[in-house]
Enzyme design. Structure first.
Site, PDB file in Angstrom:
ATOM      1  N   CYS A   6      25.368  13.497  46.579  1.00  0.00           N
ATOM      2  CA  CYS A   6      26.640  13.256  45.877  1.00  0.00           C
ATOM      3  C   CYS A   6      26.370  12.841  44.432  1.00  0.00           C
ATOM      4  O   CYS A   6      25.701  11.836  44.176  1.00  0.00           O
ATOM      5  CB  CYS A   6      27.434  12.174  46.596  1.00  0.00           C
ATOM      6  SG  CYS A   6      28.882  11.649  45.677  1.00  0.00           S
ATOM      7  N   ASP A  32      34.032  10.943  31.675  1.00  0.00           N
ATOM      8  CA  ASP A  32      33.942  12.309  32.187  1.00  0.00           C
ATOM      9  C   ASP A  32      33.127  13.129  31.184  1.00  0.00           C
ATOM     10  O   ASP A  32      33.338  13.040  29.976  1.00  0.00           O
ATOM     11  CB  ASP A  32      35.344  12.902  32.360  1.00  0.00           C
ATOM     12  CG  ASP A  32      35.341  14.147  33.220  1.00  0.00           C
ATOM     13  OD1 ASP A  32      35.934  14.115  34.307  1.00  0.00           O
ATOM     14  OD2 ASP A  32      34.717  15.167  32.810  1.00  0.00           O
ATOM     15  N   ASN A  89      42.615  13.952  42.356  1.00  0.00           N
ATOM     16  CA  ASN A  89      42.715  15.265  42.977  1.00  0.00           C
ATOM     17  C   ASN A  89      42.144  15.174  44.393  1.00  0.00           C
ATOM     18  O   ASN A  89      41.073  14.590  44.584  1.00  0.00           O
ATOM     19  CB  ASN A  89      41.939  16.296  42.160  1.00  0.00           C
ATOM     20  CG  ASN A  89      42.471  16.436  40.748  1.00  0.00           C
ATOM     21  OD1 ASN A  89      43.676  16.409  40.540  1.00  0.00           O
ATOM     22  ND2 ASN A  89      41.582  16.567  39.780  1.00  0.00           N
ATOM     23  N   HIS A 102      37.610   9.604  43.318  1.00  0.00           N
ATOM     24  CA  HIS A 102      37.581   9.209  41.907  1.00  0.00           C
ATOM     25  C   HIS A 102      38.978   9.319  41.333  1.00  0.00           C
ATOM     26  O   HIS A 102      39.778  10.166  41.743  1.00  0.00           O
ATOM     27  CB  HIS A 102      36.600  10.064  41.098  1.00  0.00           C
ATOM     28  CG  HIS A 102      36.831  11.540  41.209  1.00  0.00           C
ATOM     29  ND1 HIS A 102      36.396  12.278  42.284  1.00  0.00           N
ATOM     30  CD2 HIS A 102      37.465  12.410  40.379  1.00  0.00           C
ATOM     31  CE1 HIS A 102      36.732  13.545  42.110  1.00  0.00           C
ATOM     32  NE2 HIS A 102      37.397  13.655  40.967  1.00  0.00           N
TER      33      HIS A 102
END
Ligand code: AMP
Ligand code: ZN
Length: 116
Positions: A6, A32, A89, A102
């Site tokens: 991950c 990000d 999302n 997240h």
């Protein structure tokens, strides 16, 4: 708990580099690396939860804490009053790519209001 393949677990473990802006025992926030707005952070629990679907009642305190961290960050970043968006999302239709829960924090400009 961390999961070997991950990418966000690796960030939490500092096994891959990222621009970390906040960290405590439970939560980490980093930039990000493909920002969609002047402010684009990802806020994650260090514990590997796959998505919002994994947030059972035992994690309510953790998620409450995570949103407290977001409130602190928006003050520090100066977007609390100008406005911002927090998005998670979930799954294929939600456009989730990274399978570690997240929350995107977006701000610093007027965001496209379109959803869906
Ligand atoms: P999503 O799973 O669609 O909610 O989005 C995953 C987000 O993670 C995207 O905005 C990516 O740009 C971001 N991302 C993926 N890998 C990294 C990384 N190594 N460092 C920072 N951001 C990342
Ligand atoms: Zn993970």
């Amino acid at each position: 708990m961390q999961v070997a393949d991950c990418v966000f677990c690796k960030i939490a473990l500092r096994e891959i580099p990222s621009e970390i802006v906040y960290e405590d025992d439970e939560v980490i926030a980093f930039k990000d690396n493909q920002p969609l707005a002047p402010v684009h952070l990802l806020i994650i629990p260090k514990n590997h939860l796959r998505s919002l679907n994994d947030v059972t009642p035992e994690y309510e305190t953790l998620i409450g804490h995570l949103f407290g961290v977001i409130q602190r960050l928006v003050e520090e970043l100066g977007v609390a009053e100008s406005g911002y968006r927090v998005v998670t999302n979930t799954g294929a239709d939600g456009g989730q790519v990274v399978g570690h829960l997240h929350f995107h924090l977006l701000g610093g400009q007027a965001l496209n209001a379109k959803i869906g």
